[in-house]
Design a protein around this motif. Structure first.
Motif, short mmCIF file in Angstrom:
data_model
loop_
_atom_site.label_atom_id
_atom_site.label_comp_id
_atom_site.label_asym_id
_atom_site.label_seq_id
_atom_site.Cartn_x
_atom_site.Cartn_y
_atom_site.Cartn_z
N ALA A 23 -0.69 -15.51 8.85
CA ALA A 23 -0.88 -14.90 6.92
C ALA A 23 -2.69 -13.89 7.36
CB ALA A 23 -0.93 -16.17 6.31
N LEU A 24 -2.61 -13.55 8.02
CA LEU A 24 -4.02 -12.84 8.18
C LEU A 24 -3.97 -11.62 8.52
CD1 LEU A 24 -5.82 -15.66 10.37
CD2 LEU A 24 -6.61 -15.01 7.95
N ALA A 25 -5.03 -10.66 8.02
CA ALA A 25 -4.13 -9.64 8.34
C ALA A 25 -5.35 -8.95 8.61
CB ALA A 25 -4.74 -8.74 6.83
N GLY A 26 -5.36 -7.89 9.81
CA GLY A 26 -5.92 -7.11 10.59
C GLY A 26 -6.15 -5.47 9.94
N VAL A 27 -7.19 -5.08 11.27
CA VAL A 27 -7.41 -3.72 11.12
C VAL A 27 -5.52 -2.92 10.08
CG1 VAL A 27 -6.45 -2.90 13.02
CG2 VAL A 27 -7.96 -1.86 11.59
N GLU A 28 -4.36 -3.93 10.50
CA GLU A 28 -3.25 -1.79 9.61
C GLU A 28 -3.18 -1.99 8.88
OE1 GLU A 28 -2.12 -0.04 11.76
OE2 GLU A 28 -3.13 -0.59 13.56
N SER A 29 -3.38 -3.43 8.43
CA SER A 29 -4.36 -3.87 6.84
C SER A 29 -4.78 -3.20 5.81
CB SER A 29 -3.54 -5.66 6.67
OG SER A 29 -2.38 -6.07 6.52
N ALA A 30 -5.36 -3.24 6.74
CA ALA A 30 -6.66 -2.53 6.44
C ALA A 30 -6.44 -1.00 6.43
CB ALA A 30 -7.93 -2.67 7.44
N ARG A 31 -6.02 -0.12 7.65
CA ARG A 31 -5.06 1.17 6.98
C ARG A 31 -4.47 1.50 6.13
NH1 ARG A 31 -5.67 1.51 14.03
NH2 ARG A 31 -8.40 1.47 13.66
N SER A 32 -3.50 0.62 5.69
CA SER A 32 -2.58 0.59 5.18
C SER A 32 -2.61 0.98 3.48
CB SER A 32 -1.25 -0.54 5.58
OG SER A 32 -0.27 -0.04 4.17
N CYS A 33 -4.03 -0.22 3.33
CA CYS A 33 -4.81 -0.68 2.04
C CYS A 33 -5.37 0.82 1.44
CB CYS A 33 -5.31 -1.28 1.88
SG CYS A 33 -5.92 -1.88 0.08
N ALA A 34 -5.77 1.81 2.82
CA ALA A 34 -6.62 2.39 2.11
C ALA A 34 -5.88 3.89 2.76
CB ALA A 34 -7.76 3.14 4.01
N ARG A 35 -4.66 3.71 3.22
CA ARG A 35 -3.72 5.43 2.74
C ARG A 35 -3.33 4.66 1.24
NH1 ARG A 35 -2.45 3.93 8.53
NH2 ARG A 35 -0.84 2.36 7.26
N VAL A 36 -2.74 3.81 1.16
CA VAL A 36 -2.77 3.79 -0.79
C VAL A 36 -3.90 4.05 -1.78
CG1 VAL A 36 -1.56 2.63 -2.36
CG2 VAL A 36 -0.50 2.19 -0.23
N ILE A 37 -4.77 3.53 -1.15
CA ILE A 37 -6.04 3.61 -2.44
C ILE A 37 -6.04 5.74 -2.52
CG2 ILE A 37 -8.26 4.28 -3.09
CD1 ILE A 37 -8.27 1.17 -1.89
N GLU A 38 -6.09 5.70 -1.22
CA GLU A 38 -5.92 7.71 -1.03
C GLU A 38 -4.82 8.68 -1.88
OE1 GLU A 38 -8.75 9.30 2.09
OE2 GLU A 38 -6.79 8.12 3.02
N ALA A 39 -3.62 7.92 -1.60
CA ALA A 39 -2.41 8.88 -1.94
C ALA A 39 -2.82 8.37 -3.93
CB ALA A 39 -1.14 7.80 -1.58
N VAL A 40 -3.52 7.02 -4.34
CA VAL A 40 -3.43 7.41 -5.95
C VAL A 40 -4.84 7.57 -5.90
CG1 VAL A 40 -4.06 5.38 -7.32
CG2 VAL A 40 -1.84 5.19 -5.49
N GLU A 41 -5.45 8.32 -5.37
CA GLU A 41 -6.68 8.48 -6.35
C GLU A 41 -6.38 10.18 -5.90
OE1 GLU A 41 -10.44 6.13 -5.59
OE2 GLU A 41 -9.79 7.33 -3.98
N ARG A 42 -5.15 10.80 -5.41
CA ARG A 42 -5.03 12.28 -5.47
C ARG A 42 -4.68 12.36 -6.78
NH1 ARG A 42 -4.22 11.54 0.30
NH2 ARG A 42 -2.27 10.90 -0.14
N VAL A 43 -3.83 11.78 -7.70
CA VAL A 43 -3.42 11.96 -8.92
C VAL A 43 -4.64 12.13 -9.46
CG1 VAL A 43 -1.41 11.16 -10.64
CG2 VAL A 43 -1.16 10.54 -7.83
N PRO A 44 -4.34 12.82 -10.92
CA PRO A 44 -5.88 13.00 -11.89
C PRO A 44 -5.15 12.24 -12.24
CG PRO A 44 -4.56 15.57 -10.99
CD PRO A 44 -3.66 14.17 -10.22
#
Length: 281
Positions: free
Chosen positions: A255-276
């Protein structure tokens, strides 16, 4: 019994006071050995001073989200295991620049909420809604919903489906709300809507069928008080801490989330924040 793991805590805001302090108090495998915060009374004003002046075994990063990646890097550079609150990083570049990434654990505590059943397998269509009020929570500064609430949706999507998010579609953003759809490689879809608003509300539907929350309702609350059980969010953090303690003892749990989960979350944040963002609320 082994001595408790000595924690250094970066950030003593509402997340610490309302969730982590009571959760650590439940567990005998941890103790808070040193704290750092520039705005409230703490042992040190800055994380760098804590790392230089205190004896700790691991670090909790609970500082404001824009500081998470830097504070994680400070601790990892010292070879200390880190548990970081969401979002672990705001950009993929931040999440890819950490030393000793194997020492990182992400505090996606909704993996420990009773209504979320863990991996469902590929190909499901899910719908997730989350509304909270930062003011009611007691927050002194308000992050955007993309940084405050979207990480819950992003992590639950991967945790429940067992898949990576392939694309993010149909994003709409306003000052206090964001919505869209995560699409998985299998074709499954995770539709989400997160907002800052009135009272707290959260729901998940799988294939159009709502998932019941056993912790909600008057009877559940009365039984919890009768049994002197902690509130569900505190109980979830305590369970997360228990798994983290196991991993620090060399017994990592799924159940523990590691660095790949951190990178996946960051990719999503970047993708959403690119939308005006539109101006309307």
């Amino acid at each position: 019994m082994n001595p408790p793991i000595r924690l250094g805590v970066f950030g003593l805001g509402q997340v610490y006071r309302q969730l982590y302090a009571p959760a650590v108090a439940i567990r005998r495998d941890f103790c808070v050995a040193a704290t750092a915060d520039p705005a409230v009374p703490a042992d040190f004003s800055q994380p760098e001073a804590l790392l230089a002046g205190a004896e700790v075994d691991a670090i909790l990063v609970l500082s404001p989200p824009p500081l998470h990646a830097r504070h994680v890097a400070l601790a990892l550079d010292r070879g200390l295991p880190v548990l970081v609150e969401k979002p672990p990083a705001l950009t993929v570049a931040e999440a890819e620049g950490w030393p000793n990434p194997a020492l990182l654990t992400c505090a996606f505590s909704r993996r420990y909420w009773k209504q979320y059943p863990g991996s469902l397998g590929r190909g499901h269509n899910l719908d997730y809604r989350l509304q909270t009020s930062p003011e009611a929570w007691g927050a002194k500064t308000v992050e955007t919903v993309e940084r405050d609430l979207l990480p819950h949706a992003a992590d639950l999507a991967g945790w429940l489906s067992g898949e990576e998010i392939a694309t993010v579609e149909g994003v709409t953003r306003t000052a206090g709300r964001a919505s869209g759809t995560f699409v998985f490689e299998s074709g499954g879809r995770f539709t989400w809507d997160v907002s800052h608003g009135g009272g707290y509300a959260e729901s998940l539907a799988i294939g159009g069928r709502a998932v019941p929350d056993p912790a909600r309702g008057l009877l559940a609350g009365a039984l919890r008080r009768l049994r002197r059980e902690p509130a569900p969010p505190v109980a979830a953090v305590a369970s997360l801490l228990g798994d983290w303690a196991e991993s620090l003892a060399g017994r990592p749990l799924p159940a523990l989330a590691g660095v790949e989960s951190a990178r996946s979350c960051a990719r999503v944040i970047e993708a959403v924040e690119r939308v005006p963002s539109s101006a309307s609320k």
